[in-house]
Design an enzyme around this catalytic site. Structure first.
Site, short mmCIF file in Angstrom:
data_model
loop_
_atom_site.label_atom_id
_atom_site.label_comp_id
_atom_site.label_asym_id
_atom_site.label_seq_id
_atom_site.Cartn_x
_atom_site.Cartn_y
_atom_site.Cartn_z
N GLU A 1 10.05 16.98 14.55
CA GLU A 1 10.64 16.81 13.22
C GLU A 1 10.07 17.94 12.33
O GLU A 1 8.86 18.02 12.13
CB GLU A 1 10.19 15.44 12.70
CG GLU A 1 11.00 14.85 11.61
CD GLU A 1 10.45 13.48 11.18
OE1 GLU A 1 9.33 13.09 11.55
OE2 GLU A 1 11.19 12.80 10.44
N CYS B 1 13.71 11.53 6.55
CA CYS B 1 13.80 11.12 7.96
C CYS B 1 15.22 11.37 8.48
O CYS B 1 15.43 11.48 9.67
CB CYS B 1 13.44 9.65 8.08
SG CYS B 1 14.36 8.61 6.94
N GLU C 1 10.00 1.56 10.55
CA GLU C 1 11.01 2.62 10.28
C GLU C 1 10.30 3.95 10.42
O GLU C 1 9.46 4.29 9.60
CB GLU C 1 11.55 2.48 8.85
CG GLU C 1 12.10 1.10 8.50
CD GLU C 1 13.54 0.92 8.93
OE1 GLU C 1 14.15 1.91 9.38
OE2 GLU C 1 14.03 -0.20 8.84
N LYS D 1 0.87 -1.17 0.00
CA LYS D 1 0.00 0.00 0.00
C LYS D 1 0.91 1.23 0.00
O LYS D 1 1.52 1.56 1.01
CB LYS D 1 -0.89 0.02 1.25
CG LYS D 1 -2.01 1.04 1.13
CD LYS D 1 -2.37 1.69 2.44
CE LYS D 1 -1.39 2.71 2.90
NZ LYS D 1 -1.14 3.85 1.98
P1 NAD Z 1 2.53 8.67 7.56
O1 NAD Z 1 2.73 7.83 8.79
O2 NAD Z 1 1.45 9.67 7.57
O3 NAD Z 1 2.22 7.72 6.32
C1 NAD Z 1 3.06 6.64 5.99
C2 NAD Z 1 2.21 5.55 5.38
O4 NAD Z 1 1.30 5.09 6.35
C3 NAD Z 1 1.38 6.02 4.18
O5 NAD Z 1 1.32 4.97 3.25
C4 NAD Z 1 0.01 6.25 4.80
O6 NAD Z 1 -1.04 6.09 3.90
C5 NAD Z 1 -0.02 5.15 5.85
N1 NAD Z 1 -0.96 5.39 6.95
C6 NAD Z 1 -1.44 6.57 7.41
N2 NAD Z 1 -2.30 6.34 8.43
C7 NAD Z 1 -2.35 5.00 8.60
C8 NAD Z 1 -3.06 4.14 9.48
N3 NAD Z 1 -3.90 4.61 10.40
N4 NAD Z 1 -2.84 2.81 9.39
C9 NAD Z 1 -2.00 2.31 8.47
N5 NAD Z 1 -1.32 3.06 7.60
C10 NAD Z 1 -1.49 4.39 7.67
O7 NAD Z 1 3.94 9.28 7.21
P2 NAD Z 1 4.31 10.19 5.95
O8 NAD Z 1 3.86 11.56 6.22
O9 NAD Z 1 3.89 9.53 4.68
O10 NAD Z 1 5.90 10.09 5.97
C11 NAD Z 1 6.69 10.94 6.70
C12 NAD Z 1 7.23 10.24 7.93
O11 NAD Z 1 7.93 9.06 7.54
C13 NAD Z 1 8.24 11.09 8.67
O12 NAD Z 1 8.04 10.99 10.04
C14 NAD Z 1 9.57 10.47 8.26
O13 NAD Z 1 10.61 10.72 9.15
C15 NAD Z 1 9.20 9.03 8.18
N6 NAD Z 1 10.17 8.29 7.37
C16 NAD Z 1 11.01 7.41 7.98
C17 NAD Z 1 11.96 6.72 7.23
C18 NAD Z 1 12.88 5.71 7.88
O14 NAD Z 1 13.50 4.94 7.15
N7 NAD Z 1 13.01 5.67 9.19
C19 NAD Z 1 12.05 6.95 5.87
C20 NAD Z 1 11.19 7.88 5.27
C21 NAD Z 1 10.25 8.54 6.03
#
Ligand code: NAD
Length: 501
Positions: free
Chosen positions: A386, A285, A251, A175
């Site tokens: 962040e 991130c 992650e 997804k």
């Molecule tokens: P997000 O958590 O909003 O979304 C990430 C994914 O989760 C998306 O596919 C989203 O549709 C899904 N999602 C949202 N709500 C959900 C739920 N209730 N249940 C299941 N899935 C759900 O994060 P984002 O805004 O897309 O990404 C940014 C974040 O990701 C930042 O905090 C960043 O630091 C982190 N990030 C971490 C890494 C790493 O390797 N540690 C890499 C890239 C980004």
């Protein structure tokens, strides 16, 4: 002009949502609609699990060399299509074309590394306690994997999970972020064109991620969920996974400190900090969020960092000269502005940037100037949340006046080192820390004391496919990359065999 619509990929067939529903993907640079995407519900998620479960026996039994060939083929197709997929990425995510093409190439590198690892999934034999028995340890794929990925690196975040999962012999349903499903579909197309059997990879786009999560968490055929995204969603998934005791890789976000010691190569440090800070408009991130610079070199460092920031060109990512695209949306810019306003109200100073760029070309997107803040301290919001935007906050450390009375130069240096490490560690996150020093002893002492999953010294690269990328503490657990990446998708079966005499 709309890009092709994006459909779900289930059991090797592209399909609409069960009820024909769609959602729109918009261009962050101007708000225009880029594509309509199948808005899948739980029915399609269930069908994807069915397909992945059906495909599992054949895929795991396929000789490793053949599976490696398919992954290598998909990597080659990504490299060949990098310009085309990069253009899609710029449209759905906003990053400058050069960065987008680079990311597609790196996404291919992750598949290529996984292809090689496919052939190195070794088991073990262990000396048994008796002459008439043998012990084997057999690596086995964990089974069907559900992957959930974010929007900030819409291709490489996918292949970092897919490559090792497929190398281990797992089948996958993905997804992607609802903001960036176009690149996900392009990765799926490359895998299918490379000969991946139907059902081994399934794509389930949806604007309702919580429904997808509920469906996979409730389905005991899904044995692992691999998630990259925000800490708040990560925590929820950890709770939801408990019922079925699913394996997780989590992650999450980061709050990276940079430690610039007085013996550092200051021009090199400033250039590298600018690169990692302003990459993807600060939406990584790994983006530095607290830049600690020793008092003796702070002025020079800030001058150089501001010079680097001033060289960037904020513009829509499709402009050939763009080096800083828009933020993903208005909400993201509002957060950046809140952090800057709070810092200024508490005594920080804008060295460069600190506002929206002016002009008509910026009116349709959430642009923000590359910004350097000086006189930052830990009272400010920016040191705790962040920012996920193009703001570089500089803090000073190493106050000679605080040195214990009568202490010599060495004691003062130790005091500075320990004090700045303690400040760097004072965060619930633990993804990455950056260190700048030419002193090998200090490199080792400081790196060992930093409570982060990754430490990079003097600008060395951070995310090559052969290295285990990942965090500790609030930044999650699980490693992507290297042999540990594949390890995350394996179970180890202990086989004890009586062989007679
Ligand atoms: P997000 O958590 O909003 O979304 C990430 C994914 O989760 C998306 O596919 C989203 O549709 C899904 N999602 C949202 N709500 C959900 C739920 N209730 N249940 C299941 N899935 C759900 O994060 P984002 O805004 O897309 O990404 C940014 C974040 O990701 C930042 O905090 C960043 O630091 C982190 N990030 C971490 C890494 C790493 O390797 N540690 C890499 C890239 C980004």
């Amino acid at each position: 002009m709309l890009a092709d619509g994006v459909q779900a990929l289930i059991d090797g067939e592209w399909a609409d949502a069960e009820d024909g529903a769609v959602f729109e993907v918009t261009d962050p640079a101007d708000g225009s609609v880029v594509a309509e995407v199948a808005d899948c519900g739980p029915g399609r998620t269930g069908a994807a699990v069915d397909a992945a479960e059906r495909a599992l026996p054949g895929w795991r039994a396929m000789p490793a060399h053949r599976r490696a060939d398919i992954l290598r083929g998909a990597a080659a197709l990504l490299a060949e299509r990098a310009a085309e997929i990069g253009a899609l990425m710029t449209r759905e995510q906003g990053k400058p074309s050069l960065e987008a093409v680079g990311e597609v190439e790196s996404a291919g590198e992750h598949l290529l590394w996984a292809a090689e690892e496919t052939r190195r999934v070794y088991g073990e034999t262990v000396p048994a306690a008796t002459a008439d028995s043998r012990i084997w340890v057999l690596p086995e794929p964990v089974g069907v994997v559900a992957a959930i990925t974010p929007w900030n690196f819409p291709a490489s975040m996918i292949t970092r999970k897919l490559g090792p999962a497929l190398a281990a012999g797992c089948t996958v349903l993905l997804k992607p972020s609802e903001l960036t499903p176009l690149c996900a579909a392009a990765v799926g197309r490359a895998l299918m064109d490379a000969g991946l059997p139907a059902g081994v990879f399934n794509l389930v786009p949806t604007s309702r991620p919580e429904l997808f999560a509920a469906a996979v968490m409730a389905d005991s055929r899904v044995r692992k969920v691999s998630f990259t995204g925000s800490t708040v969603v990560g925590r929820r998934l950890i709770e939801q996974s408990a019922q079925d005791v699913k394996r997780l890789a989590i992650e999450l976000g980061g709050h990276a400190p940079v430690l610039v010691f007085p013996d550092a190569d200051i021009p090199a440090a400033a250039a590298a900090v600018a690169r990692s800070k302003f990459l993807n408009c600060g939406q990584a991130c790994t983006s530095p969020n607290r830049i600690f610079v020793h008092r003796r070199v702070a002025e020079e460092f800030i001058r150089q960092l501001a010079g680097q920031a001033a060289q960037l060109t904020a513009a829509p990512g499709s402009d050939p000269g763009s080096t800083l695209g828009p933020l993903i949306n208005e909400r993201a810019r509002a957060k950046v502005e809140r952090h800057v306003e709070d810092a200024l109200a508490r005594g920080a100073r804008v060295v460069t940037g600190g506002r929206r760029p002016e002009g008509d070309r910026f009116s349709g997107g959430a642009f923000y100037e590359p910004t350097v803040l000086a006189d930052v301290d830990e009272e400010m919001l920016i040191c705790h949340e962040e920012t996920f935007g193009p703001v570089a906050p500089v803090l000073v450390f190493g106050d000679e006046e605080q040195r214990p009375a009568g202490a010599g130069h060495k004691a003062s240096t130790d005091h500075d080192n320990e004090a700045v490490v303690a400040r760097a560690n004072a965060t619930p996150y633990g993804l990455v820390a950056y260190v700048w020093t030419r002193d090998l002893g200090r490199t080792m002492r400081v790196s060992e004391a930093l409570r982060f999953g990754m430490v990079t010294v003097n600008g060395a690269p951070l995310a090559p496919p052969q290295a285990p990328f990942g965090g500790v503490k609030g930044s999650g657990y699980g490693r992507e990359g290297g042999h540990l990446g594949v390890e995350g998708f394996l179970d180890h079966k202990y086989l004890s065999v009586g062989v007679g005499r």
